[in-house]
Design a protein around this motif. Structure first.
Motif, PDB file in Angstrom:
ATOM      1  N   GLN A   5       0.833  -1.200   0.000  1.00  0.00           N
ATOM      2  CA  GLN A   5       0.000   0.000   0.000  1.00  0.00           C
ATOM      3  C   GLN A   5       0.871   1.254   0.000  1.00  0.00           C
ATOM      4  O   GLN A   5       1.512   1.572   0.997  1.00  0.00           O
ATOM      5  N   LEU A   6       0.910   1.951  -1.127  1.00  0.00           N
ATOM      6  CA  LEU A   6       1.734   3.166  -1.232  1.00  0.00           C
ATOM      7  C   LEU A   6       0.910   4.421  -1.007  1.00  0.00           C
ATOM      8  O   LEU A   6       1.453   5.503  -0.819  1.00  0.00           O
ATOM      9  N   ILE A   7      -0.399   4.270  -1.055  1.00  0.00           N
ATOM     10  CA  ILE A   7      -1.285   5.424  -0.863  1.00  0.00           C
ATOM     11  C   ILE A   7      -2.506   4.928  -0.077  1.00  0.00           C
ATOM     12  O   ILE A   7      -3.056   3.872  -0.406  1.00  0.00           O
ATOM     13  N   ALA A 159       7.805  14.227 -13.598  1.00  0.00           N
ATOM     14  CA  ALA A 159       7.120  12.989 -13.973  1.00  0.00           C
ATOM     15  C   ALA A 159       5.818  12.850 -13.200  1.00  0.00           C
ATOM     16  O   ALA A 159       5.677  13.357 -12.089  1.00  0.00           O
ATOM     17  N   ALA A 160       4.872  12.161 -13.805  1.00  0.00           N
ATOM     18  CA  ALA A 160       3.706  11.667 -13.061  1.00  0.00           C
ATOM     19  C   ALA A 160       3.762  10.148 -13.191  1.00  0.00           C
ATOM     20  O   ALA A 160       4.459   9.620 -14.063  1.00  0.00           O
ATOM     21  N   GLY A 161       3.066   9.456 -12.320  1.00  0.00           N
ATOM     22  CA  GLY A 161       3.139   8.001 -12.376  1.00  0.00           C
ATOM     23  C   GLY A 161       1.866   7.369 -11.864  1.00  0.00           C
ATOM     24  O   GLY A 161       0.857   8.053 -11.678  1.00  0.00           O
ATOM     25  N   LYS A 162       1.947   6.073 -11.640  1.00  0.00           N
ATOM     26  CA  LYS A 162       0.769   5.351 -11.128  1.00  0.00           C
ATOM     27  C   LYS A 162       1.214   4.434  -9.998  1.00  0.00           C
ATOM     28  O   LYS A 162       2.145   3.656 -10.167  1.00  0.00           O
ATOM     29  N   ILE A 163       0.539   4.573  -8.859  1.00  0.00           N
ATOM     30  CA  ILE A 163       0.812   3.677  -7.718  1.00  0.00           C
ATOM     31  C   ILE A 163      -0.507   3.110  -7.216  1.00  0.00           C
ATOM     32  O   ILE A 163      -1.485   3.835  -7.111  1.00  0.00           O
ATOM     33  N   ASN A 164      -0.528   1.839  -6.929  1.00  0.00           N
ATOM     34  CA  ASN A 164      -1.772   1.157  -6.516  1.00  0.00           C
ATOM     35  C   ASN A 164      -2.954   1.552  -7.423  1.00  0.00           C
ATOM     36  O   ASN A 164      -4.057   1.826  -6.957  1.00  0.00           O
ATOM     37  N   GLY A 165      -2.676   1.638  -8.701  1.00  0.00           N
ATOM     38  CA  GLY A 165      -3.736   1.922  -9.675  1.00  0.00           C
ATOM     39  C   GLY A 165      -4.174   3.369  -9.725  1.00  0.00           C
ATOM     40  O   GLY A 165      -5.107   3.717 -10.447  1.00  0.00           O
ATOM     41  N   GLN A 166      -3.489   4.246  -8.982  1.00  0.00           N
ATOM     42  CA  GLN A 166      -3.902   5.656  -8.940  1.00  0.00           C
ATOM     43  C   GLN A 166      -2.823   6.562  -9.543  1.00  0.00           C
ATOM     44  O   GLN A 166      -1.628   6.390  -9.258  1.00  0.00           O
ATOM     45  N   VAL A 167      -3.239   7.520 -10.343  1.00  0.00           N
ATOM     46  CA  VAL A 167      -2.290   8.456 -10.968  1.00  0.00           C
ATOM     47  C   VAL A 167      -1.857   9.493  -9.933  1.00  0.00           C
ATOM     48  O   VAL A 167      -2.688  10.102  -9.267  1.00  0.00           O
ATOM     49  N   VAL A 168      -0.544   9.660  -9.783  1.00  0.00           N
ATOM     50  CA  VAL A 168       0.005  10.617  -8.811  1.00  0.00           C
ATOM     51  C   VAL A 168       1.167  11.373  -9.454  1.00  0.00           C
ATOM     52  O   VAL A 168       1.742  10.936 -10.441  1.00  0.00           O
ATOM     53  N   GLU A 175       8.114   4.549  -4.553  1.00  0.00           N
ATOM     54  CA  GLU A 175       7.007   4.518  -5.520  1.00  0.00           C
ATOM     55  C   GLU A 175       7.517   4.144  -6.913  1.00  0.00           C
ATOM     56  O   GLU A 175       6.854   3.411  -7.652  1.00  0.00           O
ATOM     57  N   ASP A 176       8.685   4.644  -7.252  1.00  0.00           N
ATOM     58  CA  ASP A 176       9.279   4.343  -8.547  1.00  0.00           C
ATOM     59  C   ASP A 176       9.640   2.849  -8.628  1.00  0.00           C
ATOM     60  O   ASP A 176       9.425   2.202  -9.641  1.00  0.00           O
ATOM     61  N   ASN A 177      10.157   2.330  -7.518  1.00  0.00           N
ATOM     62  CA  ASN A 177      10.596   0.929  -7.511  1.00  0.00           C
ATOM     63  C   ASN A 177       9.434  -0.039  -7.642  1.00  0.00           C
ATOM     64  O   ASN A 177       9.527  -1.018  -8.372  1.00  0.00           O
ATOM     65  N   ILE A 178       8.345   0.228  -6.908  1.00  0.00           N
ATOM     66  CA  ILE A 178       7.283  -0.776  -6.894  1.00  0.00           C
ATOM     67  C   ILE A 178       5.955  -0.280  -7.474  1.00  0.00           C
ATOM     68  O   ILE A 178       4.971  -1.006  -7.452  1.00  0.00           O
ATOM     69  N   GLY A 179       5.972   0.932  -8.020  1.00  0.00           N
ATOM     70  CA  GLY A 179       4.745   1.469  -8.634  1.00  0.00           C
ATOM     71  C   GLY A 179       4.456   0.812  -9.980  1.00  0.00           C
ATOM     72  O   GLY A 179       5.209  -0.042 -10.454  1.00  0.00           O
TER      73      GLY A 179
END
Ligand code: ADP
Length: 260
Positions: A5-7, A159-168, A175-179
């Motif tokens: 859980q990142l968020i 950059a923007a990215g995606k963690i746990n299916g959510q755009v952040v 987050e970069d490692n496991i997103g």
């Protein structure tokens, strides 16, 4: 990796940021005496210094362009910049990042004023914690402006990215490692031109649009910090901006744009 859980349910990330928050950013212009232009950036836990030389005569004649200056970038990460000592020297990743940053910066420079010359940009990553290419190109643009090289507009990058299916926005190291995905964007707000766009991982078309708009918006915000760093340096008295009346350098540095 959706299991970590990142968020949380309230949208709070591990470092307490909200989904659309940047890490703290601090930019200083003109930090090196011996380069024509320079800048230092702290972005989250990233620490990067950039020195620029030129435009100067391009010694390798076969690389000269009769119509414009060329931009050569060397991006490198110090051996002590990551947890485990990194092998010294430039690997494939560093060559690739150098190339994409050179292409992004070339778009921002009015290069036809300096045919047959080279603008050399050295990006040294002292501490790396995800997003170094964005921080590097952002600082490099400030260093080029500090060198007095005419530009169409500065490049800001985020950059923007995606963690746990959510755009952040602005992934940190964990987050970069496991997103799920990462989308670095380089943007010239003045011309509204996208000069760097890479993608790692998977976005749906809707997520991609959201991530792109988020990253581009952050670039506009970051551009203000770039400008503040330059204004700070050039609005100071000589004594304050690192040189005394005799042109000799002092230890204190100009502190520029800060985003907390
Ligand atoms: P960026 O730094 O632009 O996000 P990457 O996605 O390739 O570029 O790298 C993400 C992060 O991974 C880097 O910022 C750095 O913290 C780490 N990293 C990259 N290369 C290495 C390496 N050779 N050894 C250890 N960590 C590395």
């Amino acid at each position: 990796m959706d299991d970590i859980q990142l968020i949380d349910k309230k949208g709070k990330r591990k470092d307490s940021r909200g989904p659309e928050d940047l890490r703290p950013i601090k930019i200083e212009a003109g930090v090196l005496d011996n380069a024509d232009g320079s800048a230092y950036i702290e972005w989250g836990k990233n620490k990067i210094i950039v020195g620029v030389y030129g435009p100067r005569e391009m010694h390798q004649k076969h690389l000269q362009r009769p119509d414009k200056a060329i931009v050569q970038v060397s991006y490198s990460m110090a051996s002590f910049s990551v947890d485990e000592r990194k092998k010294p020297g430039q690997g494939r990743r560093e060559h690739e990042i150098s190339k994409i940053i050179a292409e992004a910066l070339e778009r921002s420079i009015i290069s036809d004023q300096y045919p047959r010359t080279s603008i050399d940009v050295y990006i040294e990553v002292l501490e790396a914690s995800a997003g170094t290419r964005c921080a590097g190109v952002t600082a490099a643009s400030v260093a080029i402006a500090d060198a007095g090289i005419p530009m169409i507009g500065m490049v800001a990058s985020c950059a923007a990215g995606k963690i746990n299916g959510q755009v952040v926005l602005d992934l940190d190291k964990l987050e970069d490692n496991i997103g799920d995905a990462d989308l670095p964007v380089g943007y010239i707000p003045k011309t509204e031109e996208v000069v760097l766009l890479q993608m790692d991982g998977h976005f749906t078309p809707e997520e991609f649009d959201k991530a792109f708009v988020l990253a581009r918006g952050a670039c506009i915000q970051i551009q203000e910090l770039q400008k503040e760093a330059l204004v700070k340096k050039y609005s100071q008295e000589p004594e304050e901006n690192g040189t005394d009346d005799n042109g000799e350098n002092k230890d204190d540095m100009a502190e520029g744009g800060v985003l907390q």
